[in-house]
Design a protein around this motif. Structure first.
Motif, PDB file in Angstrom:
ATOM      1  N   MET A   1       0.674  -1.203  -0.223  1.00  0.00           N
ATOM      2  CA  MET A   1       0.026  -0.076  -0.155  1.00  0.00           C
ATOM      3  C   MET A   1       0.662   1.388  -0.040  1.00  0.00           C
ATOM      4  SD  MET A   1      -2.862   1.573  -0.111  1.00  0.00           S
ATOM      5  CE  MET A   1      -4.301   0.336   0.360  1.00  0.00           C
ATOM      6  N   LEU A   2       2.032   1.217   0.760  1.00  0.00           N
ATOM      7  CA  LEU A   2       2.931   2.434   0.665  1.00  0.00           C
ATOM      8  C   LEU A   2       3.436   2.456  -0.683  1.00  0.00           C
ATOM      9  CD1 LEU A   2       4.391   4.691   2.164  1.00  0.00           C
ATOM     10  CD2 LEU A   2       6.089   3.008   2.858  1.00  0.00           C
ATOM     11  N   PHE A   3       3.978   1.621  -1.369  1.00  0.00           N
ATOM     12  CA  PHE A   3       4.438   1.636  -2.805  1.00  0.00           C
ATOM     13  C   PHE A   3       3.413   2.283  -3.758  1.00  0.00           C
ATOM     14  CE2 PHE A   3       6.450  -0.503  -6.527  1.00  0.00           C
ATOM     15  CZ  PHE A   3       7.254   0.450  -6.715  1.00  0.00           C
ATOM     16  N   SER A   4       2.075   1.573  -3.471  1.00  0.00           N
ATOM     17  CA  SER A   4       1.013   2.096  -4.322  1.00  0.00           C
ATOM     18  C   SER A   4       0.684   3.664  -4.254  1.00  0.00           C
ATOM     19  CB  SER A   4      -0.296   1.290  -3.967  1.00  0.00           C
ATOM     20  OG  SER A   4      -1.432   2.029  -4.508  1.00  0.00           O
ATOM     21  N   THR A   5       0.692   4.168  -3.052  1.00  0.00           N
ATOM     22  CA  THR A   5       0.634   5.434  -2.416  1.00  0.00           C
ATOM     23  C   THR A   5       1.657   6.349  -3.088  1.00  0.00           C
ATOM     24  OG1 THR A   5      -0.505   4.754  -0.393  1.00  0.00           O
ATOM     25  CG2 THR A   5       0.301   7.030  -0.515  1.00  0.00           C
ATOM     26  N   VAL A   6       2.812   6.186  -3.207  1.00  0.00           N
ATOM     27  CA  VAL A   6       3.873   6.966  -3.719  1.00  0.00           C
ATOM     28  C   VAL A   6       3.714   6.879  -4.999  1.00  0.00           C
ATOM     29  CG1 VAL A   6       6.410   7.103  -3.826  1.00  0.00           C
ATOM     30  CG2 VAL A   6       5.434   6.418  -1.621  1.00  0.00           C
ATOM     31  N   LEU A   7       3.443   5.884  -5.612  1.00  0.00           N
ATOM     32  CA  LEU A   7       3.540   5.795  -7.270  1.00  0.00           C
ATOM     33  C   LEU A   7       1.996   6.603  -7.678  1.00  0.00           C
ATOM     34  CD1 LEU A   7       4.254   2.243  -8.071  1.00  0.00           C
ATOM     35  CD2 LEU A   7       5.522   4.162  -8.507  1.00  0.00           C
ATOM     36  N   PHE A   8       1.079   6.485  -7.088  1.00  0.00           N
ATOM     37  CA  PHE A   8      -0.221   7.371  -7.358  1.00  0.00           C
ATOM     38  C   PHE A   8       0.384   8.815  -7.169  1.00  0.00           C
ATOM     39  CE2 PHE A   8      -3.274   3.733  -6.550  1.00  0.00           C
ATOM     40  CZ  PHE A   8      -3.849   3.994  -8.086  1.00  0.00           C
ATOM     41  N   GLY A   9       1.020   9.208  -6.162  1.00  0.00           N
ATOM     42  CA  GLY A   9       1.465  10.476  -5.936  1.00  0.00           C
ATOM     43  C   GLY A   9       2.447  10.901  -7.079  1.00  0.00           C
ATOM     44  N   LEU A  10       3.328  10.265  -7.516  1.00  0.00           N
ATOM     45  CA  LEU A  10       4.192  10.447  -8.662  1.00  0.00           C
ATOM     46  C   LEU A  10       3.517  10.424  -9.727  1.00  0.00           C
ATOM     47  CD1 LEU A  10       7.300   8.421  -7.856  1.00  0.00           C
ATOM     48  CD2 LEU A  10       6.986  10.526  -7.241  1.00  0.00           C
ATOM     49  N   MET A  11       2.343   9.712 -10.133  1.00  0.00           N
ATOM     50  CA  MET A  11       1.704  10.107 -11.321  1.00  0.00           C
ATOM     51  C   MET A  11       1.118  11.347 -11.280  1.00  0.00           C
ATOM     52  SD  MET A  11      -1.740   7.984 -12.453  1.00  0.00           S
ATOM     53  CE  MET A  11      -2.984   8.663 -11.496  1.00  0.00           C
ATOM     54  N   ALA A  12       0.782  11.986 -10.112  1.00  0.00           N
ATOM     55  CA  ALA A  12      -0.100  13.192 -10.129  1.00  0.00           C
ATOM     56  C   ALA A  12       1.130  14.338 -10.617  1.00  0.00           C
ATOM     57  CB  ALA A  12      -0.674  13.534  -9.042  1.00  0.00           C
ATOM     58  N   ALA A 208       0.679   1.050  -9.669  1.00  0.00           N
ATOM     59  CA  ALA A 208       0.220   1.582  -8.357  1.00  0.00           C
ATOM     60  C   ALA A 208      -1.301   0.821  -8.170  1.00  0.00           C
ATOM     61  CB  ALA A 208       0.096   3.211  -8.426  1.00  0.00           C
ATOM     62  N   HIS A 209      -2.239   0.631  -9.398  1.00  0.00           N
ATOM     63  CA  HIS A 209      -3.316   0.065  -9.095  1.00  0.00           C
ATOM     64  C   HIS A 209      -3.104  -1.297  -8.917  1.00  0.00           C
ATOM     65  CE1 HIS A 209      -7.189  -1.636 -10.635  1.00  0.00           C
ATOM     66  NE2 HIS A 209      -7.575  -0.529 -10.013  1.00  0.00           N
ATOM     67  N   MET A 210      -2.171  -1.886  -9.509  1.00  0.00           N
ATOM     68  CA  MET A 210      -2.005  -3.276  -9.230  1.00  0.00           C
ATOM     69  C   MET A 210      -1.507  -3.506  -7.785  1.00  0.00           C
ATOM     70  SD  MET A 210       0.153  -4.537 -12.660  1.00  0.00           S
ATOM     71  CE  MET A 210      -0.690  -4.815 -14.149  1.00  0.00           C
ATOM     72  N   CYS A 211      -0.514  -2.641  -7.169  1.00  0.00           N
ATOM     73  CA  CYS A 211      -0.271  -2.890  -5.850  1.00  0.00           C
ATOM     74  C   CYS A 211      -1.235  -2.541  -4.859  1.00  0.00           C
ATOM     75  CB  CYS A 211       0.900  -1.780  -5.646  1.00  0.00           C
ATOM     76  SG  CYS A 211       2.474  -2.025  -6.396  1.00  0.00           S
ATOM     77  N   TRP A 212      -2.278  -1.558  -4.988  1.00  0.00           N
ATOM     78  CA  TRP A 212      -3.266  -1.428  -4.299  1.00  0.00           C
ATOM     79  C   TRP A 212      -4.441  -2.537  -4.059  1.00  0.00           C
ATOM     80  CZ3 TRP A 212      -8.519  -0.655  -6.128  1.00  0.00           C
ATOM     81  CH2 TRP A 212      -9.455  -0.069  -5.086  1.00  0.00           C
ATOM     82  N   THR A 213      -4.635  -2.989  -5.434  1.00  0.00           N
ATOM     83  CA  THR A 213      -5.422  -4.377  -5.302  1.00  0.00           C
ATOM     84  C   THR A 213      -4.584  -5.441  -4.489  1.00  0.00           C
ATOM     85  OG1 THR A 213      -6.262  -3.768  -7.510  1.00  0.00           O
ATOM     86  CG2 THR A 213      -6.601  -5.875  -6.899  1.00  0.00           C
ATOM     87  N   ARG A 214      -3.342  -5.746  -4.678  1.00  0.00           N
ATOM     88  CA  ARG A 214      -2.863  -6.676  -3.931  1.00  0.00           C
ATOM     89  C   ARG A 214      -2.879  -6.336  -2.490  1.00  0.00           C
ATOM     90  NH1 ARG A 214      -1.978 -11.799  -3.559  1.00  0.00           N
ATOM     91  NH2 ARG A 214      -0.085 -12.577  -2.688  1.00  0.00           N
TER      92      ARG A 214
END
Length: 289
Positions: A1-12, A208-214
């Motif tokens: 979830m932390l990795f997903s969170t960082v990646l979604f932030g970087l996408m923005a 990020a979406h894949m990490c979030w789902t996992r």
């Protein structure tokens, strides 16, 4: 979830960087196009049988709503301070709770309704109600949150018969042509380093979406929700560093109120689900839905 969170932030962040030369609608198209390339390994893993479905009309509806939400969300990221745009997006669970009652017929009791009401107070604060600071872009960000909630409700229907990987592949594939149409209205062929930002938007968003789902498969939403809110911190730091943005009191107070409301809603959802589900695999699937 932390990795997903960082990646979604970087996408923005890369969306904002790409917006120096490209319209938000065009950025959304390339995010979907490159995102589709990064989902192809799922198709190779499962084979063509992954694309067999009897729910194509629901996929089309889900993706049409999702496209509107994505276009609104990207537009908000470009025209609002990053931290404010992301914080408003976290109002989505509030709308999901309302939609679950109207569409899915779920029962929501007084304490959850109270949490939703408190969350909307945070949303109002985030919208900057002062006449001197209010901007229409905040309403666009709120529209994106409403559309995302509608998508979440449609996913609840799809996951009853469709696998998560099938939903990812179908959704991304349909998003490409749907987002191309509005992109053509503002088309300007990218050049130089902009191609890198567009490629990274697709990569960051998909992974990020894949990490979030996992993450939702492995852990309780009530535990993971606080981690996901770190995205506001990530984009706040990059917004200050790259774009000379600051986090004002409206954003800070509103984000904290929404955070508390969502945390309580997640806790109540887990508390309600645990007594009814004892098999770990079924429980993980319930979380993903």
């Amino acid at each position: 979830m932390l990795f997903s969170t960082v990646l979604f932030g970087l996408m923005a962040v890369v969306i904002r960087l790409a917006s120096k030369t490209q319209h938000p609608f065009e950025i959304a198209f390339f995010r979907n196009l490159f995102g589709l390339l990064f989902t192809l390994p799922l198709l190779f893993k499962h084979g063509p049988g992954l694309l067999k479905t009897s729910k194509l009309p629901l996929y089309l509806l889900r993706c049409a709503i999702g496209t509107v939400g994505m276009l609104a969300g990207f537009w908000a990221i470009v025209h609002l301070p990053l931290a404010q745009a992301v914080a408003i997006s976290y109002s989505t669970p509030l709308f999901v709770t309302i939609g679950a009652v109207w569409v899915l017929g779920e029962t929501v009791r007084a304490r959850r309704w109270a949490a939703v009401l408190i969350g909307f107070i945070g949303v109002i604060i985030l919208l900057h109600p002062d006449a001197d600071t209010f901007t229409g872009a905040s309403l666009v960000a709120l529209l994106a949150a409403v559309m995302s909630a509608s998508v979440a409700i449609s996913i609840k229907f799809l996951t009853r018969t469709e696998s998560p990987d099938a939903i990812v592949v179908f959704t991304t594939a349909l998003w490409v042509p749907m987002s191309l149409v509005p992109a053509l209205l503002f088309w300007q062929t990218p050049s130089g380093i902009t191609w890198l930002w567009l490629l990274l938007a697709g990569l960051f968003g998909t992974v990020a979406h894949m990490c979030w789902t996992r993450a939702l498969q492995l852990g309780d939403a009530s535990i993971l929700t606080p981690i996901s809110f770190m995205q506001v911190l990530v984009v706040g730091v990059f917004g200050w560093w790259l774009f000379d943005e600051s986090v004002d009191r409206y954003t800070l107070i509103g984000a904290l109120i929404i955070f508390g409301s969502n945390l309580y809603l997640a806790h109540r959802e887990i508390t309600r689900a645990k007594p009814a589900v004892t098999d770990p695999e079924i429980f993980s699937d319930t979380l993903q839905r």
